[in-house]
Write a protein that holds these residues in place. Structure first.
Motif, PDB file in Angstrom:
ATOM      1  N   ASP A  83       0.842  -1.200   0.000  1.00 12.09           N
ATOM      2  CA  ASP A  83       0.000   0.000   0.000  1.00 12.09           C
ATOM      3  C   ASP A  83       0.880   1.255   0.000  1.00 12.09           C
ATOM      4  N   TYR A  84       0.544   2.211  -0.873  1.00 16.71           N
ATOM      5  CA  TYR A  84       1.322   3.442  -1.004  1.00 16.71           C
ATOM      6  C   TYR A  84       0.399   4.646  -0.868  1.00 16.71           C
ATOM      7  N   SER A  85       0.974   5.740  -0.391  1.00 16.99           N
ATOM      8  CA  SER A  85       0.190   6.969  -0.263  1.00 16.99           C
ATOM      9  C   SER A  85       1.077   8.175  -0.529  1.00 16.99           C
ATOM     10  N   LEU A  86       0.429   9.301  -0.805  1.00 18.62           N
ATOM     11  CA  LEU A  86       1.131  10.576  -0.918  1.00 18.62           C
ATOM     12  C   LEU A  86       0.869  11.362   0.346  1.00 18.62           C
ATOM     13  N   GLU A  87       1.913  12.019   0.822  1.00 22.36           N
ATOM     14  CA  GLU A  87       1.817  12.925   1.956  1.00 22.36           C
ATOM     15  C   GLU A  87       2.425  14.248   1.512  1.00 22.36           C
ATOM     16  N   ALA A  88       1.830  15.356   1.928  1.00 23.52           N
ATOM     17  CA  ALA A  88       2.354  16.663   1.533  1.00 23.52           C
ATOM     18  C   ALA A  88       2.273  17.641   2.692  1.00 23.52           C
ATOM     19  N   GLN A 100      -1.155  17.976   5.353  1.00 26.09           N
ATOM     20  CA  GLN A 100      -2.204  17.081   4.878  1.00 26.09           C
ATOM     21  C   GLN A 100      -2.649  16.249   6.073  1.00 26.09           C
ATOM     22  N   VAL A 101      -3.934  16.303   6.376  1.00 25.21           N
ATOM     23  CA  VAL A 101      -4.447  15.609   7.553  1.00 25.21           C
ATOM     24  C   VAL A 101      -4.437  14.095   7.353  1.00 25.21           C
ATOM     25  N   GLN A 102      -4.864  13.641   6.180  1.00 22.60           N
ATOM     26  CA  GLN A 102      -4.904  12.210   5.878  1.00 22.60           C
ATOM     27  C   GLN A 102      -4.082  11.927   4.632  1.00 22.60           C
ATOM     28  N   PRO A 103      -3.177  10.934   4.674  1.00 20.58           N
ATOM     29  CA  PRO A 103      -2.471  10.541   3.452  1.00 20.58           C
ATOM     30  C   PRO A 103      -3.474  10.059   2.398  1.00 20.58           C
ATOM     31  N   VAL A 104      -3.127  10.214   1.131  1.00 24.52           N
ATOM     32  CA  VAL A 104      -3.999   9.794   0.032  1.00 24.52           C
ATOM     33  C   VAL A 104      -3.427   8.530  -0.599  1.00 24.52           C
ATOM     34  N   PRO A 105      -4.145   7.400  -0.486  1.00 29.55           N
ATOM     35  CA  PRO A 105      -3.667   6.150  -1.089  1.00 29.55           C
ATOM     36  C   PRO A 105      -3.555   6.288  -2.617  1.00 29.55           C
ATOM     37  N   VAL A 106      -2.472   5.732  -3.178  1.00 24.02           N
ATOM     38  CA  VAL A 106      -2.225   5.827  -4.619  1.00 24.02           C
ATOM     39  C   VAL A 106      -1.605   4.538  -5.157  1.00 24.02           C
ATOM     40  N   ILE A 107      -1.597   4.420  -6.463  1.00 24.77           N
ATOM     41  CA  ILE A 107      -0.853   3.468  -7.301  1.00 24.77           C
ATOM     42  C   ILE A 107      -1.372   2.029  -7.301  1.00 24.77           C
ATOM     43  N   THR A 108      -1.297   1.312  -6.200  1.00 21.69           N
ATOM     44  CA  THR A 108      -1.597  -0.123  -6.225  1.00 21.69           C
ATOM     45  C   THR A 108      -3.049  -0.413  -5.837  1.00 21.69           C
ATOM     46  N   LYS A 109      -3.463  -1.624  -6.133  1.00 22.57           N
ATOM     47  CA  LYS A 109      -4.778  -2.143  -5.740  1.00 22.57           C
ATOM     48  C   LYS A 109      -5.917  -1.288  -6.276  1.00 22.57           C
ATOM     49  N   ARG A 111      -5.915   1.865  -6.929  1.00 19.79           N
ATOM     50  CA  ARG A 111      -5.927   3.248  -6.436  1.00 19.79           C
ATOM     51  C   ARG A 111      -5.440   4.188  -7.527  1.00 19.79           C
ATOM     52  N   PRO A 112      -5.831   5.462  -7.426  1.00 19.59           N
ATOM     53  CA  PRO A 112      -5.541   6.400  -8.521  1.00 19.59           C
ATOM     54  C   PRO A 112      -4.086   6.836  -8.599  1.00 19.59           C
ATOM     55  N   VAL A 113      -3.733   7.377  -9.768  1.00 17.63           N
ATOM     56  CA  VAL A 113      -2.448   8.048  -9.960  1.00 17.63           C
ATOM     57  C   VAL A 113      -2.693   9.520 -10.305  1.00 17.63           C
ATOM     58  N   LEU A 114      -3.956   9.923 -10.295  1.00 16.78           N
ATOM     59  CA  LEU A 114      -4.352  11.314 -10.464  1.00 16.78           C
ATOM     60  C   LEU A 114      -5.114  11.694  -9.201  1.00 16.78           C
ATOM     61  N   VAL A 115      -4.576  12.644  -8.428  1.00 19.60           N
ATOM     62  CA  VAL A 115      -5.148  12.934  -7.110  1.00 19.60           C
ATOM     63  C   VAL A 115      -5.270  14.437  -6.867  1.00 19.60           C
ATOM     64  N   GLU A 116      -6.111  14.771  -5.911  1.00 17.58           N
ATOM     65  CA  GLU A 116      -6.235  16.132  -5.409  1.00 17.58           C
ATOM     66  C   GLU A 116      -5.890  16.101  -3.930  1.00 17.58           C
ATOM     67  N   LEU A 117      -4.941  16.945  -3.537  1.00 18.49           N
ATOM     68  CA  LEU A 117      -4.528  17.033  -2.144  1.00 18.49           C
ATOM     69  C   LEU A 117      -5.005  18.364  -1.574  1.00 18.49           C
ATOM     70  N   THR A 118      -5.504  18.330  -0.350  1.00 19.56           N
ATOM     71  CA  THR A 118      -5.921  19.555   0.331  1.00 19.56           C
ATOM     72  C   THR A 118      -5.164  19.644   1.644  1.00 19.56           C
ATOM     73  N   LEU A 119      -4.482  20.783   1.838  1.00 19.15           N
ATOM     74  CA  LEU A 119      -3.712  20.987   3.044  1.00 19.15           C
ATOM     75  C   LEU A 119      -4.454  21.918   3.995  1.00 19.15           C
ATOM     76  N   GLN A 120      -4.286  21.649   5.277  1.00 18.39           N
ATOM     77  CA  GLN A 120      -4.929  22.431   6.341  1.00 18.39           C
ATOM     78  C   GLN A 120      -3.875  23.258   7.060  1.00 18.39           C
ATOM     79  N   ALA A 121      -4.238  24.489   7.404  1.00 16.35           N
ATOM     80  CA  ALA A 121      -3.311  25.373   8.113  1.00 16.35           C
ATOM     81  C   ALA A 121      -2.999  24.803   9.506  1.00 16.35           C
ATOM     82  N   VAL A 122      -1.747  24.960   9.905  1.00 21.01           N
ATOM     83  CA  VAL A 122      -1.318  24.567  11.242  1.00 21.01           C
ATOM     84  C   VAL A 122      -1.482  25.809  12.125  1.00 21.01           C
TER      85      VAL A 122
END
Length: 126
Positions: A83-88, A100-109, A111-122
């Protein structure tokens, strides 16, 4: 490899590598300060307690959101059973400012290779 607008094209060897592409936005409207650094990691999170970074890239002064990105990876380093994910996150002034509050699963099983990431202010600390 992380590619953002204005950064040119991929080197010839990287053009043939698969990639995860997407858009990164901020949950709360805002502007990135000068000197901001966008950090994106492709992580193997099969064992959640011991995630392994597969690719880690950063870009100084990435522009203003929404940001478009491409993270290339070596397909030989990807196991279809894992299992792989993107973190930003965006770092400014030496500390994370948006995450990024939650990693976004990508690539395998499937899962997408086109994603939208939303970051939250700290929130600012004391």
């Amino acid at each position: 490899m992380l590619l953002l607008p204005g950064c040119g094209s991929l080197p010839p060897a990287a053009e043939s590598l698969p990639s995860v592409v997407g858009t990164l936005a901020l949950r709360e409207p805002g502007r990135l300060p000068d000197g901001a650094v966008l950090e994106i990691r492709l992580v193997d999170f099969t064992q959640a307690r011991q995630p392994v970074v597969v690719v880690e890239r950063s870009d100084s002064n990435p522009g203003q959101p929404p940001l478009h990105f491409r993270v290339t990876y070596d397909p030989l380093g990807i196991d279809p059973q894992r299992d792989y994910s993107l973190e930003a996150r965006i770092v400014a002034g030496g500390r994370p400012r948006w995450v990024q509050v939650q990693p976004v699963p990508v690539i395998t099983k499937g899962r997408p290779v086109l994603v939208e990431l939303t970051l939250q202010a700290v929130p600012d600390g004391p």
